[in-house]
Design an enzyme around this catalytic site. Structure first.
Site, PDB file in Angstrom:
ATOM      1  N   PRO A   1      -4.899   8.186   7.358  1.00  0.00           N
ATOM      2  CA  PRO A   1      -5.953   9.021   7.939  1.00  0.00           C
ATOM      3  C   PRO A   1      -5.424  10.364   8.439  1.00  0.00           C
ATOM      4  O   PRO A   1      -6.204  11.298   8.636  1.00  0.00           O
ATOM      5  CB  PRO A   1      -6.518   8.190   9.094  1.00  0.00           C
TER       6      PRO A   1
ATOM      7  N   GLU B   1      -1.065  -0.987  11.683  1.00  0.00           N
ATOM      8  CA  GLU B   1      -1.313   0.261  12.413  1.00  0.00           C
ATOM      9  C   GLU B   1      -0.835   1.496  11.660  1.00  0.00           C
ATOM     10  O   GLU B   1      -1.186   2.600  12.008  1.00  0.00           O
ATOM     11  CB  GLU B   1      -0.631   0.219  13.788  1.00  0.00           C
TER      12      GLU B   1
ATOM     13  N   ASP C   1     -20.940  17.619 -12.755  1.00  0.00           N
ATOM     14  CA  ASP C   1     -21.034  16.885 -11.504  1.00  0.00           C
ATOM     15  C   ASP C   1     -21.106  17.744 -10.270  1.00  0.00           C
ATOM     16  O   ASP C   1     -20.638  18.853 -10.259  1.00  0.00           O
ATOM     17  CB  ASP C   1     -19.766  16.056 -11.302  1.00  0.00           C
TER      18      ASP C   1
ATOM     19  N   ARG D   1     -12.538   8.901 -13.917  1.00  0.00           N
ATOM     20  CA  ARG D   1     -13.744   9.401 -14.589  1.00  0.00           C
ATOM     21  C   ARG D   1     -13.586  10.825 -15.115  1.00  0.00           C
ATOM     22  O   ARG D   1     -14.384  11.279 -15.922  1.00  0.00           O
ATOM     23  CB  ARG D   1     -14.963   9.258 -13.688  1.00  0.00           C
TER      24      ARG D   1
HETATM   25  N1  ADE Z   1      -5.877   4.339   5.709  1.00  0.00           N
HETATM   26  C1  ADE Z   1      -6.635   4.049   6.783  1.00  0.00           C
HETATM   27  N2  ADE Z   1      -7.636   4.929   6.921  1.00  0.00           N
HETATM   28  C2  ADE Z   1      -7.530   5.811   5.892  1.00  0.00           C
HETATM   29  C3  ADE Z   1      -8.261   6.963   5.486  1.00  0.00           C
HETATM   30  N3  ADE Z   1      -9.328   7.395   6.162  1.00  0.00           N
HETATM   31  N4  ADE Z   1      -7.839   7.611   4.400  1.00  0.00           N
HETATM   32  C4  ADE Z   1      -6.749   7.190   3.723  1.00  0.00           C
HETATM   33  N5  ADE Z   1      -6.029   6.135   4.054  1.00  0.00           N
HETATM   34  C5  ADE Z   1      -6.407   5.435   5.130  1.00  0.00           C
END
Ligand code: ADE
Length: 224
Positions: free
Chosen positions: A89, A116, A168, A153
């Site tokens: 994230p 985590e 697209d 794709r």
């Molecule tokens: N792993 C956990 N959350 C994630 C996200 N939002 N994007 C990519 N990998 C992740």
């Protein structure tokens, strides 16, 4: 053939999505190959441990560097040209432009974490960190599957009509697709826009263009 590899503790996660629809056809046609590498196979201790408690305390478990880095090395050994992307994230946001960039590269390795997160030192062994969006998934696997789908794709020969991918949403720098309608003409009192039934192709094209721009503006206003 596009060569994709996925480093994961849950290789079976990908079985079903890769066995459906467009990814399935692309694999069967030999346009893409998706190899899964089990990170646990690279654990060296007796218990095949891949995670441990965080230094400094706190909740959850952290993925250990040794098995993850060994799995990355195996991916690079199998494919010297691969680009290794860690799903996290905290990475840069995944976009359609990124998907196009990966298509051009021809070789992609997606590293999925659980728990985590990864020991921070693993970052030194990857080419980039990538996030699907500003939310936390329970692992990198669903994010990796989205990246794979978006890339597959776009590969030449995958979609029925070569126009489809180009037309697209997002393919034209941040411009969204226009609204689509099919039969019936009236659904629960909601009519298909008259212009689409007019047979006037120039008018239809102009309407689609207008609607695309209107949607894109509305989206930008939301994001701002
Ligand atoms: N792993 C956990 N959350 C994630 C996200 N939002 N994007 C990519 N990998 C992740």
């Amino acid at each position: 053939m596009f060569h994709a590899q996925v480093l994961t503790l849950f290789p079976e996660f990908f079985d079903s999505p890769l066995a459906c629809s467009i990814p399935k056809r692309a694999i069967e046609a030999g346009i893409v190959c998706v190899e899964r590498i089990q990170i646990r196979d690279f654990a060296t201790d007796r218990h095949r441990k891949v995670d441990d408690t965080p230094y400094g305390g706190g909740p959850g478990m952290v993925m250990k560097p040794e098995p993850v880095v060994a799995a990355i090395r195996e991916a690079r050994r199998r494919d010297a040209d691969t680009r290794v992307v860690m799903l996290t994230p905290s990475g840069a946001r995944f976009t359609q432009d990124k998907a196009l960039e990966y298509v051009d590269g021809g070789h992609l390795t997606l590293l999925c974490g659980r728990y985590e997160g990864f020991d921070e030192r693993i970052v030194d062994y990857v080419d980039e960190e990538l996030s699907l969006g500003d939310y936390v998934l329970s692992g990198g696997e669903p994010a990796a599957m989205c990246v794979l789908d978006a890339v597959i794709r776009l590969l030449p020969g995958v979609l029925g009509s070569p126009e489809s991918a180009v037309l697209d949403s997002f393919s034209e720098e941040g411009i969204l697709d226009w609204p689509h309608y099919t039969r019936p003409e009236v659904f629960e009192g909601r009519r298909v826009p008259d212009v689409l039934l007019s047979g006037n192709h120039a008018a239809i094209e102009a309407w689609r263009r207008r609607e695309s721009l209107r949607r894109s503006r509305a989206r930008n206003d939301d994001d701002a």
